[in-house]
Design a protein around this motif. Sequence first.
Motif, PDB file in Angstrom:
ATOM      1  N   VAL A 146       0.855  -1.191   0.000  1.00  0.00           N
ATOM      2  CA  VAL A 146       0.000   0.000   0.000  1.00  0.00           C
ATOM      3  C   VAL A 146       0.891   1.241   0.000  1.00  0.00           C
ATOM      4  N   LYS A 147       0.507   2.235  -0.766  1.00  0.00           N
ATOM      5  CA  LYS A 147       1.319   3.437  -0.899  1.00  0.00           C
ATOM      6  C   LYS A 147       1.262   4.326   0.336  1.00  0.00           C
ATOM      7  N   GLU A 148       0.055   4.559   0.865  1.00  0.00           N
ATOM      8  CA  GLU A 148      -0.122   5.529   1.935  1.00  0.00           C
ATOM      9  C   GLU A 148      -0.509   4.857   3.262  1.00  0.00           C
ATOM     10  N   ILE A 149      -0.123   5.490   4.368  1.00  0.00           N
ATOM     11  CA  ILE A 149      -0.400   4.966   5.704  1.00  0.00           C
ATOM     12  C   ILE A 149      -1.903   4.844   5.949  1.00  0.00           C
ATOM     13  N   GLU A 150      -2.650   5.862   5.608  1.00  0.00           N
ATOM     14  CA  GLU A 150      -4.091   5.843   5.855  1.00  0.00           C
ATOM     15  C   GLU A 150      -4.790   4.752   5.059  1.00  0.00           C
ATOM     16  N   ASP A 151      -4.314   4.507   3.847  1.00  0.00           N
ATOM     17  CA  ASP A 151      -4.898   3.429   3.038  1.00  0.00           C
ATOM     18  C   ASP A 151      -4.629   2.072   3.671  1.00  0.00           C
ATOM     19  N   GLY A 170      -6.929 -10.995  11.234  1.00  0.00           N
ATOM     20  CA  GLY A 170      -6.204 -11.898  10.352  1.00  0.00           C
ATOM     21  C   GLY A 170      -5.189 -11.185   9.483  1.00  0.00           C
ATOM     22  N   ARG A 171      -5.195  -9.849   9.548  1.00  0.00           N
ATOM     23  CA  ARG A 171      -4.215  -9.057   8.813  1.00  0.00           C
ATOM     24  C   ARG A 171      -3.313  -8.306   9.795  1.00  0.00           C
ATOM     25  N   ILE A 172      -2.079  -8.069   9.376  1.00  0.00           N
ATOM     26  CA  ILE A 172      -1.095  -7.379  10.213  1.00  0.00           C
ATOM     27  C   ILE A 172      -0.626  -6.120   9.499  1.00  0.00           C
ATOM     28  N   LEU A 173      -0.617  -5.005  10.215  1.00  0.00           N
ATOM     29  CA  LEU A 173      -0.102  -3.753   9.666  1.00  0.00           C
ATOM     30  C   LEU A 173       1.401  -3.661   9.893  1.00  0.00           C
ATOM     31  N   ALA A 174       2.140  -3.430   8.816  1.00  0.00           N
ATOM     32  CA  ALA A 174       3.592  -3.291   8.917  1.00  0.00           C
ATOM     33  C   ALA A 174       4.040  -2.153   8.011  1.00  0.00           C
ATOM     34  N   GLY A 175       5.066  -1.425   8.454  1.00  0.00           N
ATOM     35  CA  GLY A 175       5.554  -0.368   7.589  1.00  0.00           C
ATOM     36  C   GLY A 175       6.527   0.573   8.260  1.00  0.00           C
ATOM     37  N   GLU A 176       7.127   1.433   7.434  1.00  0.00           N
ATOM     38  CA  GLU A 176       8.082   2.413   7.931  1.00  0.00           C
ATOM     39  C   GLU A 176       8.010   3.678   7.099  1.00  0.00           C
ATOM     40  N   ARG A 177       8.542   4.737   7.662  1.00  0.00           N
ATOM     41  CA  ARG A 177       8.802   5.968   6.941  1.00  0.00           C
ATOM     42  C   ARG A 177      10.206   6.422   7.301  1.00  0.00           C
ATOM     43  N   PHE A 178      11.025   6.537   6.253  1.00  0.00           N
ATOM     44  CA  PHE A 178      12.436   6.915   6.400  1.00  0.00           C
ATOM     45  C   PHE A 178      13.168   5.974   7.366  1.00  0.00           C
ATOM     46  N   GLY A 179      12.798   4.685   7.301  1.00  0.00           N
ATOM     47  CA  GLY A 179      13.497   3.658   8.054  1.00  0.00           C
ATOM     48  C   GLY A 179      12.924   3.348   9.417  1.00  0.00           C
ATOM     49  N   ALA A 180      12.101   4.221   9.974  1.00  0.00           N
ATOM     50  CA  ALA A 180      11.558   4.035  11.316  1.00  0.00           C
ATOM     51  C   ALA A 180      10.149   3.446  11.257  1.00  0.00           C
ATOM     52  N   GLU A 219       1.771   3.544  14.894  1.00  0.00           N
ATOM     53  CA  GLU A 219       0.526   2.824  15.190  1.00  0.00           C
ATOM     54  C   GLU A 219       0.539   1.380  14.679  1.00  0.00           C
ATOM     55  N   PHE A 220       1.577   0.983  13.963  1.00  0.00           N
ATOM     56  CA  PHE A 220       1.594  -0.320  13.321  1.00  0.00           C
ATOM     57  C   PHE A 220       2.221  -1.389  14.213  1.00  0.00           C
ATOM     58  N   SER A 221       1.806  -2.628  14.010  1.00  0.00           N
ATOM     59  CA  SER A 221       2.330  -3.739  14.812  1.00  0.00           C
ATOM     60  C   SER A 221       3.793  -4.036  14.498  1.00  0.00           C
ATOM     61  N   LEU A 222       4.169  -3.868  13.219  1.00  0.00           N
ATOM     62  CA  LEU A 222       5.524  -4.203  12.779  1.00  0.00           C
ATOM     63  C   LEU A 222       6.097  -3.088  11.923  1.00  0.00           C
ATOM     64  N   GLY A 223       7.418  -3.114  11.807  1.00  0.00           N
ATOM     65  CA  GLY A 223       8.084  -2.197  10.903  1.00  0.00           C
ATOM     66  C   GLY A 223       8.305  -2.859   9.547  1.00  0.00           C
ATOM     67  N   ASN A 224       9.500  -2.660   9.023  1.00  0.00           N
ATOM     68  CA  ASN A 224       9.850  -3.197   7.702  1.00  0.00           C
ATOM     69  C   ASN A 224      11.097  -4.058   7.850  1.00  0.00           C
ATOM     70  N   SER A 225      11.045  -5.002   8.784  1.00  0.00           N
ATOM     71  CA  SER A 225      12.219  -5.801   9.121  1.00  0.00           C
ATOM     72  C   SER A 225      12.115  -7.216   8.570  1.00  0.00           C
ATOM     73  N   THR A 269       3.418  -0.888   4.000  1.00  0.00           N
ATOM     74  CA  THR A 269       3.642   0.401   3.359  1.00  0.00           C
ATOM     75  C   THR A 269       5.034   0.904   3.742  1.00  0.00           C
ATOM     76  N   THR A 270       5.809   1.335   2.734  1.00  0.00           N
ATOM     77  CA  THR A 270       7.184   1.766   2.980  1.00  0.00           C
ATOM     78  C   THR A 270       7.471   3.071   2.239  1.00  0.00           C
ATOM     79  N   THR A 271       8.610   3.647   2.540  1.00  0.00           N
ATOM     80  CA  THR A 271       8.964   4.941   1.961  1.00  0.00           C
ATOM     81  C   THR A 271       9.112   4.875   0.453  1.00  0.00           C
TER      82      THR A 271
END
Length: 245
Positions: free
Chosen positions: A48-53, A61-71, A75-81, A99-101
């Motif tokens: 997904v491109k945007e955080i709000e989307d 059954g779904r997990i939110l994961a993501g980062e902006r500028f590496g961090a 509000e998300f359960s996971l980063g981008n590791s 969703t990532t940078t």
Amino acid sequence: MNIQTIPYVQAFKPSDYVDQTIIVIDTFRATSTIVAALSSGVKCVIPVKEIEDAKKLWKPGRILAGERFGAQIEEFSLGNSPVHFIQDSSCKGKELILTTTNGTRALSRVAQAKRVWIGSLLNARSIAQRLHIENISNVLFYCAGTRGTMSFEDCVTVGAILEEWRQLDSQITQSPSPFDDLSLLCMSSFQFLHSQDQLHLLRESRAGKRNHSLGNEEDLDLCLKINEFNVVPTYAHGVITASIF
């Protein structure tokens, strides 16, 4: 045969992917994370491109994961590791919304393409094997880059895939050369660094230094491993799933 490389997200034009197999690369870390997640049993990845989307797509059954500028997004359960999915089995069988940078922004631009695969150093050989087995002749490597510029690690990853492919298929070294100049540069860069056992120099890239400053050393260690997994993630209809090679 025609092999091209797009160096960063903003350099891509829709006309670039006519009749092309597109391989999206964001080595530090989005595509490495996708490869690791699917190799570790995640059911699928929804980029997904945007955080709000991303938030709108969440459901049990779904997990939110993501980062902006590496961090990690707060509000998300996971980063981008990518390492998380190797060490923790709690995501197995679940759907990952990511969703990532840079990486997922690149994917959003090729959502309508006919054939899109996810590449990294971790699955370079598997990508090459599928290119060879399916006798694909028109390939576009689409690198995410870093803040509108080419990334060293993405360039070398393109080169790693091309070198693996070259060893399987003599056509790509025949004259006239099927490479554009950037693809040739990528392959030459990988060949030199690998022959000198110097792939660790990718840590000195802009994204490498950023991840180091954020304490993501284990992620960098994993992202720099070659041919660690045998999956070819395929992006279609908004979802990334795994094919084993």
